[in-house]
Design an enzyme around this catalytic site. Sequence first.
Site, PDB file in Angstrom:
ATOM      1  N   ARG A 272       0.844  -1.193   0.000  1.00 55.27           N
ATOM      2  CA  ARG A 272       0.000   0.000   0.000  1.00 55.27           C
ATOM      3  C   ARG A 272       0.875   1.236   0.000  1.00 55.27           C
ATOM      4  NH1 ARG A 272      -0.516   4.598   2.703  1.00 55.27           N
ATOM      5  NH2 ARG A 272      -0.342   3.499   4.705  1.00 55.27           N
ATOM      6  N   ASP A 273       1.573   1.515   1.076  1.00 51.26           N
ATOM      7  CA  ASP A 273       2.436   2.693   1.130  1.00 51.26           C
ATOM      8  C   ASP A 273       3.544   2.586   0.086  1.00 51.26           C
ATOM      9  OD1 ASP A 273       3.196   5.159   2.065  1.00 51.26           O
ATOM     10  OD2 ASP A 273       3.439   4.531   4.131  1.00 51.26           O
TER      11      ASP A 273
ATOM     12  N   SER B   8       3.922  11.143   8.832  1.00 50.48           N
ATOM     13  CA  SER B   8       3.771  11.255   7.382  1.00 50.48           C
ATOM     14  C   SER B   8       4.884  12.049   6.716  1.00 50.48           C
ATOM     15  CB  SER B   8       2.422  11.909   7.053  1.00 50.48           C
ATOM     16  OG  SER B   8       1.376  11.332   7.791  1.00 50.48           O
TER      17      SER B   8
ATOM     18  N   HIS C 105       3.306   4.067  -3.539  1.00 51.31           N
ATOM     19  CA  HIS C 105       3.682   5.451  -3.851  1.00 51.31           C
ATOM     20  C   HIS C 105       4.975   5.500  -4.670  1.00 51.31           C
ATOM     21  CE1 HIS C 105       0.778   7.848  -1.628  1.00 51.31           C
ATOM     22  NE2 HIS C 105       0.976   7.136  -0.534  1.00 51.31           N
TER      23      HIS C 105
ATOM     24  N   HIS D 280       8.309   7.295   8.886  1.00 54.64           N
ATOM     25  CA  HIS D 280       8.972   7.574   7.613  1.00 54.64           C
ATOM     26  C   HIS D 280      10.408   7.999   7.892  1.00 54.64           C
ATOM     27  CE1 HIS D 280       5.754   7.562   4.375  1.00 54.64           C
ATOM     28  NE2 HIS D 280       5.116   7.190   5.471  1.00 54.64           N
TER      29      HIS D 280
ATOM     30  N   HIS E  65       3.678   4.668  12.851  1.00 51.83           N
ATOM     31  CA  HIS E  65       3.987   4.483  11.431  1.00 51.83           C
ATOM     32  C   HIS E  65       5.070   5.492  11.066  1.00 51.83           C
ATOM     33  CE1 HIS E  65       2.699   3.901   7.080  1.00 51.83           C
ATOM     34  NE2 HIS E  65       3.297   5.078   6.998  1.00 51.83           N
TER      35      HIS E  65
END
Length: 346
Positions: A17-18, A172, A21, A201, A199
Site C-alpha cells: 500500500r504505502d 507522514s 507510492h 517515515h 507508522h
Amino acid sequence: MNTHAERQLKICDTTLRDGNHAVAHQLGHADIVAYAQAAERAGADLLEVGHGNGLGASSIQVGRAALTDAEMLTAARAQLKETRLGVLSIPGFATVERDLKPALDHGVDEVRVGAHCTEADVTRQQITMLRELGVTVKGMLLMSHMASTKTLIEQARLIQGYGAHAVILMDSAGAYTPAAVTEKVGALVEELDIEVGFHGHNNLGLSVMNSMAAVKAGATIVDVTARGFGAGAGNAPLELVAANLHLEQIETKLQLFAALDAADLAESTFVKRIPTNDSVTIASGIAGVFSGFAAPTRRAAERFQVDPREILMELGRRGVVAGQEDTIIEVAMGLAQQNSLHDVMC
C-alpha cells in the site's frame, strides 16, 4: 489507563500500500502475489494492500493504479492464511458503499481509517459503521508531528469513543525524533484504553530509531515496508526493524530470516529504486512536509528553475498538508518571480 501492556507487539506490513507510492501506484498482479506469499512466510500480523492513498484513491489527480482495489485485494487474499488482510480508508477518497463494503466482500480483515491529526471527527461515520459490522477497525492520525501532545490525546479520545480498536500515529513527513515519539506515544498509552501504534517515515534517517522508541514507550503496533519501500525517503524498513527487535529480544510473530527474505524479494522484483535520503527528502523532514510531496516538488522546481528545498521550506512554513498539492506550483511560481525580480535589481 492503558491495559494492553501484556499484548504481543504486532507488525503491520504496508509494502503493498504505502510502497505503491514509490512506483506511481503501478504494482502489478504478480508483484502482489509474490510479496503476499513472502509476508505470510515472514509472519507479518497484517498486510495492507491498495493504492498508496488507500481505497477509492485511484484517479488522475493522485495517480491511476495499475489494478483496481478489487483486483489487488483478491490477489493478496488468496495468498494469506495467518496474516490478516488490511486496507487504508481516508474519508474523501473512500466511501462506505462504493469502497468499504466491496472491500469487506473481498476478504478484508481490518480497516484503518485515516484523517489529518486535528480532524479525527471525519472518521466517525466509517469507524462506527465498521464496528457495527464487527470488523476490526483502527484510527490513524496523519501528519501527527504537527499537533501537540495535548491535541493528539484529545483527537485519539474521539477515535476511541467512536469504537476503534487502536490509534496509530503516522509520521507522514518523517519529521519525528525519538524524544518526540517517546513523549507522544507514551502519553497516548497512558491516557487511552485501546492500543497505540506508530507508522514511521525515514526523511531524517530516524525511522528505525523512532519505531523502537515507540515500542519502548508502549506501542503495540508498528508499521514497516520491505526495504523501506515508500514515498520520498521511504518508511521504516521491515528488515531493519526485524533485526533490532531480534537484538532487543522483543517478542513478535516475525520470523527473522523470512523477513530478510521478504525484503530481498521486494528489491529483486518491484523496488525500482531503494529509498534513500537526499537533500530534498531531508529538507522535507526538516520542514515537516508530507513525504508524498517530494516528487511533485522536484517536478515544480525543474519547471520553474527554483531550488526544491526552498519550495519545501515554504510549504512547511505554511503548514501545507496532503490534499493541498496545488500549493506546490503556487510556491514555485512565487519563488521564480522573486528570483527574477532579484536578478533585475542586481
